[in-house]
Design a protein around this motif. Structure first.
Motif, short mmCIF file in Angstrom:
data_model
loop_
_atom_site.label_atom_id
_atom_site.label_comp_id
_atom_site.label_asym_id
_atom_site.label_seq_id
_atom_site.Cartn_x
_atom_site.Cartn_y
_atom_site.Cartn_z
N UNK A 67 -74.03 76.22 -86.24
CA UNK A 67 -75.04 75.23 -85.86
C UNK A 67 -75.44 75.33 -84.39
N UNK A 68 -74.67 76.07 -83.61
CA UNK A 68 -74.93 76.17 -82.17
C UNK A 68 -76.12 77.08 -81.89
N UNK A 69 -76.79 76.77 -80.78
CA UNK A 69 -77.94 77.57 -80.35
C UNK A 69 -77.88 77.71 -78.83
N UNK A 70 -78.13 78.92 -78.36
CA UNK A 70 -78.29 79.16 -76.93
C UNK A 70 -79.78 79.15 -76.64
N UNK A 71 -80.22 78.21 -75.83
CA UNK A 71 -81.63 78.15 -75.42
C UNK A 71 -81.70 78.70 -74.01
N UNK A 72 -82.56 79.67 -73.81
CA UNK A 72 -82.67 80.27 -72.49
C UNK A 72 -84.05 80.80 -72.21
N UNK A 73 -84.26 81.14 -70.94
CA UNK A 73 -85.57 81.65 -70.53
C UNK A 73 -85.52 83.11 -70.08
N UNK A 74 -84.44 83.79 -70.47
CA UNK A 74 -84.33 85.22 -70.18
C UNK A 74 -83.64 85.92 -71.35
N UNK A 75 -83.91 87.20 -71.49
CA UNK A 75 -83.28 87.97 -72.55
C UNK A 75 -81.76 87.91 -72.46
N UNK A 76 -81.22 87.90 -71.26
CA UNK A 76 -79.76 87.89 -71.14
C UNK A 76 -79.15 86.60 -71.65
N UNK A 77 -79.91 85.51 -71.66
CA UNK A 77 -79.43 84.26 -72.26
C UNK A 77 -79.28 84.42 -73.77
N UNK A 78 -80.30 85.01 -74.37
CA UNK A 78 -80.28 85.22 -75.81
C UNK A 78 -79.18 86.22 -76.18
N UNK A 79 -79.05 87.27 -75.39
CA UNK A 79 -78.00 88.26 -75.63
C UNK A 79 -76.61 87.63 -75.50
#
Length: 118
Positions: A67-79
């Protein structure tokens, strides 16, 4: 967005490469109340996309990775999210990011994420 996550029984966590100034900003902007915990540069974790800091928060708070999600504004956040075994939602307000991270969701307005919060 932060309010809705809490309203449905969720939690928000901050994970940043910045120092304590990030938490000071949240205080000044009235957003600190929406965050359960944070990892900043003050803690001895490797930098994103290494998932160590994210794993620390997920494990410490017994977060369900499905259920967790990483929200980010850079590719490294998603990675970092993917490396920790969770989904990644990319926020690209100006549509300037060359996407290399395969986010599950990509938005230009954080309000567009509200439909994914349940």
């Amino acid at each position: 967005m932060l309010e809705k996550v809490i309203a449905v029984g969720g939690h928000n966590y901050l994970m940043t490469h910045r120092d304590e100034s990030a938490q000071a900003y949240l205080q000044r902007s009235g957003l600190a109340q929406y965050f359960t915990d944070a990892v900043t540069a003050a803690q001895p974790f490797p930098r994103k996309p290494d998932p160590a800091a994210l794993n620390y928060l997920l494990d410490k708070h017994q977060v369900d990775r499905q259920r967790a999600v990483m929200v980010g504004d850079r590719n490294l956040d998603i990675d970092a999210g993917h490396n920790a075994g969770i989904a990644g939602y990319l926020f690209d307000i100006d549509r300037l990011i060359t996407v290399t991270s395969a986010p599950e969701v990509q938005v230009t307005d954080l309000n567009d994420l509200l439909t994914f919060v349940d």
